[in-house]
Design a protein around this motif. Structure first.
Motif, PDB file in Angstrom:
ATOM      1  N   PHE A  99       6.337 -13.916  -3.727  1.00  0.00           N
ATOM      2  CA  PHE A  99       6.093 -13.359  -2.397  1.00  0.00           C
ATOM      3  C   PHE A  99       6.640 -11.933  -2.284  1.00  0.00           C
ATOM      4  O   PHE A  99       5.932 -11.011  -1.866  1.00  0.00           O
ATOM      5  N   ILE A 100       7.883 -11.733  -2.692  1.00  0.00           N
ATOM      6  CA  ILE A 100       8.519 -10.419  -2.614  1.00  0.00           C
ATOM      7  C   ILE A 100       7.787  -9.428  -3.516  1.00  0.00           C
ATOM      8  O   ILE A 100       7.490  -8.293  -3.115  1.00  0.00           O
ATOM      9  N   GLN A 101       7.467  -9.839  -4.745  1.00  0.00           N
ATOM     10  CA  GLN A 101       6.766  -8.954  -5.678  1.00  0.00           C
ATOM     11  C   GLN A 101       5.392  -8.560  -5.134  1.00  0.00           C
ATOM     12  O   GLN A 101       4.988  -7.400  -5.236  1.00  0.00           O
ATOM     13  N   LEU A 102       4.694  -9.517  -4.552  1.00  0.00           N
ATOM     14  CA  LEU A 102       3.368  -9.244  -4.015  1.00  0.00           C
ATOM     15  C   LEU A 102       3.440  -8.271  -2.836  1.00  0.00           C
ATOM     16  O   LEU A 102       2.645  -7.327  -2.754  1.00  0.00           O
ATOM     17  N   ALA A 103       4.389  -8.483  -1.951  1.00  0.00           N
ATOM     18  CA  ALA A 103       4.551  -7.569  -0.812  1.00  0.00           C
ATOM     19  C   ALA A 103       4.833  -6.149  -1.314  1.00  0.00           C
ATOM     20  O   ALA A 103       4.238  -5.182  -0.816  1.00  0.00           O
ATOM     21  N   ARG A 104       5.707  -6.023  -2.288  1.00  0.00           N
ATOM     22  CA  ARG A 104       6.029  -4.690  -2.839  1.00  0.00           C
ATOM     23  C   ARG A 104       4.807  -4.056  -3.486  1.00  0.00           C
ATOM     24  O   ARG A 104       4.517  -2.877  -3.281  1.00  0.00           O
ATOM     25  N   ARG A 105       4.112  -4.854  -4.300  1.00  0.00           N
ATOM     26  CA  ARG A 105       2.939  -4.338  -5.012  1.00  0.00           C
ATOM     27  C   ARG A 105       1.855  -3.868  -4.052  1.00  0.00           C
ATOM     28  O   ARG A 105       1.185  -2.867  -4.283  1.00  0.00           O
ATOM     29  N   LYS A 106       1.698  -4.576  -2.947  1.00  0.00           N
ATOM     30  CA  LYS A 106       0.679  -4.215  -1.962  1.00  0.00           C
ATOM     31  C   LYS A 106       1.182  -3.186  -0.952  1.00  0.00           C
ATOM     32  O   LYS A 106       0.423  -2.711  -0.105  1.00  0.00           O
ATOM     33  N   GLY A 107       2.466  -2.855  -1.013  1.00  0.00           N
ATOM     34  CA  GLY A 107       3.029  -1.889  -0.081  1.00  0.00           C
ATOM     35  C   GLY A 107       3.077  -2.413   1.344  1.00  0.00           C
ATOM     36  O   GLY A 107       2.879  -1.662   2.300  1.00  0.00           O
ATOM     37  N   MET A 108       3.330  -3.700   1.478  1.00  0.00           N
ATOM     38  CA  MET A 108       3.357  -4.344   2.789  1.00  0.00           C
ATOM     39  C   MET A 108       4.756  -4.877   3.065  1.00  0.00           C
ATOM     40  O   MET A 108       5.494  -5.184   2.135  1.00  0.00           O
ATOM     41  N   THR A 109       5.067  -4.997   4.336  1.00  0.00           N
ATOM     42  CA  THR A 109       6.301  -5.698   4.674  1.00  0.00           C
ATOM     43  C   THR A 109       6.058  -7.191   4.474  1.00  0.00           C
ATOM     44  O   THR A 109       4.906  -7.644   4.379  1.00  0.00           O
ATOM     45  N   GLN A 110       7.123  -7.946   4.439  1.00  0.00           N
ATOM     46  CA  GLN A 110       6.981  -9.396   4.303  1.00  0.00           C
ATOM     47  C   GLN A 110       6.181  -9.962   5.479  1.00  0.00           C
ATOM     48  O   GLN A 110       5.318 -10.819   5.301  1.00  0.00           O
ATOM     49  N   SER A 111       6.460  -9.469   6.673  1.00  0.00           N
ATOM     50  CA  SER A 111       5.738  -9.938   7.862  1.00  0.00           C
ATOM     51  C   SER A 111       4.251  -9.625   7.769  1.00  0.00           C
ATOM     52  O   SER A 111       3.401 -10.457   8.101  1.00  0.00           O
ATOM     53  N   GLU A 112       3.924  -8.402   7.322  1.00  0.00           N
ATOM     54  CA  GLU A 112       2.511  -8.026   7.179  1.00  0.00           C
ATOM     55  C   GLU A 112       1.802  -8.932   6.185  1.00  0.00           C
ATOM     56  O   GLU A 112       0.664  -9.358   6.424  1.00  0.00           O
ATOM     57  N   LEU A 113       2.484  -9.230   5.074  1.00  0.00           N
ATOM     58  CA  LEU A 113       1.871 -10.084   4.059  1.00  0.00           C
ATOM     59  C   LEU A 113       1.610 -11.485   4.601  1.00  0.00           C
ATOM     60  O   LEU A 113       0.527 -12.041   4.398  1.00  0.00           O
ATOM     61  N   ILE A 114       2.567 -12.035   5.323  1.00  0.00           N
ATOM     62  CA  ILE A 114       2.385 -13.374   5.901  1.00  0.00           C
ATOM     63  C   ILE A 114       1.245 -13.367   6.919  1.00  0.00           C
ATOM     64  O   ILE A 114       0.386 -14.252   6.925  1.00  0.00           O
ATOM     65  N   ARG A 115       1.222 -12.358   7.792  1.00  0.00           N
ATOM     66  CA  ARG A 115       0.144 -12.278   8.787  1.00  0.00           C
ATOM     67  C   ARG A 115      -1.213 -12.166   8.110  1.00  0.00           C
ATOM     68  O   ARG A 115      -2.175 -12.845   8.497  1.00  0.00           O
ATOM     69  N   ASP A 116      -1.295 -11.320   7.072  1.00  0.00           N
ATOM     70  CA  ASP A 116      -2.547 -11.153   6.338  1.00  0.00           C
ATOM     71  C   ASP A 116      -2.974 -12.472   5.689  1.00  0.00           C
ATOM     72  O   ASP A 116      -4.141 -12.865   5.768  1.00  0.00           O
ATOM     73  N   ALA A 117      -2.018 -13.168   5.079  1.00  0.00           N
ATOM     74  CA  ALA A 117      -2.331 -14.445   4.420  1.00  0.00           C
ATOM     75  C   ALA A 117      -2.828 -15.478   5.435  1.00  0.00           C
ATOM     76  O   ALA A 117      -3.785 -16.212   5.168  1.00  0.00           O
ATOM     77  N   LEU A 118      -2.200 -15.525   6.598  1.00  0.00           N
ATOM     78  CA  LEU A 118      -2.619 -16.483   7.623  1.00  0.00           C
ATOM     79  C   LEU A 118      -4.012 -16.162   8.157  1.00  0.00           C
ATOM     80  O   LEU A 118      -4.825 -17.066   8.380  1.00  0.00           O
ATOM     81  N   ARG A 119      -4.279 -14.866   8.353  1.00  0.00           N
ATOM     82  CA  ARG A 119      -5.629 -14.492   8.812  1.00  0.00           C
ATOM     83  C   ARG A 119      -6.680 -14.867   7.782  1.00  0.00           C
ATOM     84  O   ARG A 119      -7.745 -15.387   8.125  1.00  0.00           O
ATOM     85  N   ARG A 120      -6.389 -14.621   6.508  1.00  0.00           N
ATOM     86  CA  ARG A 120      -7.334 -14.981   5.439  1.00  0.00           C
ATOM     87  C   ARG A 120      -7.541 -16.493   5.378  1.00  0.00           C
ATOM     88  O   ARG A 120      -8.659 -16.974   5.217  1.00  0.00           O
ATOM     89  N   TYR A 121      -6.448 -17.237   5.499  1.00  0.00           N
ATOM     90  CA  TYR A 121      -6.530 -18.694   5.480  1.00  0.00           C
ATOM     91  C   TYR A 121      -7.396 -19.197   6.634  1.00  0.00           C
ATOM     92  O   TYR A 121      -8.258 -20.052   6.452  1.00  0.00           O
TER      93      TYR A 121
END
Length: 83
Positions: A23-45
């Motif tokens: 999770f942390i590596q993916l957020a860093r790689r995508k240049g997103m905050t942890q919150s942004e990554l979770i929100r994006d994942a939930l929207r995609r789901y």
């Protein structure tokens, strides 16, 4: 001083250490905050779930048109096609 209401809600999640590292590596790689990554994942789901529900509804409608009502009907059609 005027008080403003917070629009966002905060939650806590737990995950196994290995998943947390991913999770942390993916957020860093995508240049997103942890919150942004979770929100994006939930929207995609949510979109994926809605798409699958539409596909299943379409399949049920099509099956109904040709008289398929149960899994046994599907099995019978498969058996017939193999003969």
């Amino acid at each position: 001083m005027k008080m403003t209401r917070r629009i966002s809600k905060t939650t806590t999640i737990s995950m196994p250490p290995r998943l947390y590292r991913i999770f942390i590596q993916l957020a860093r790689r995508k240049g997103m905050t942890q919150s942004e990554l979770i929100r994006d994942a939930l929207r995609r789901y949510q979109r994926e779930e809605e798409t699958w529900q539409e596909i299943l509804a379409y399949g049920r409608r099509q099956a109904s048109k040709v008289g398929i009502r149960t899994e046994d009907d599907v099995e019978s059609l498969i058996d017939e096609s193999r003969q």
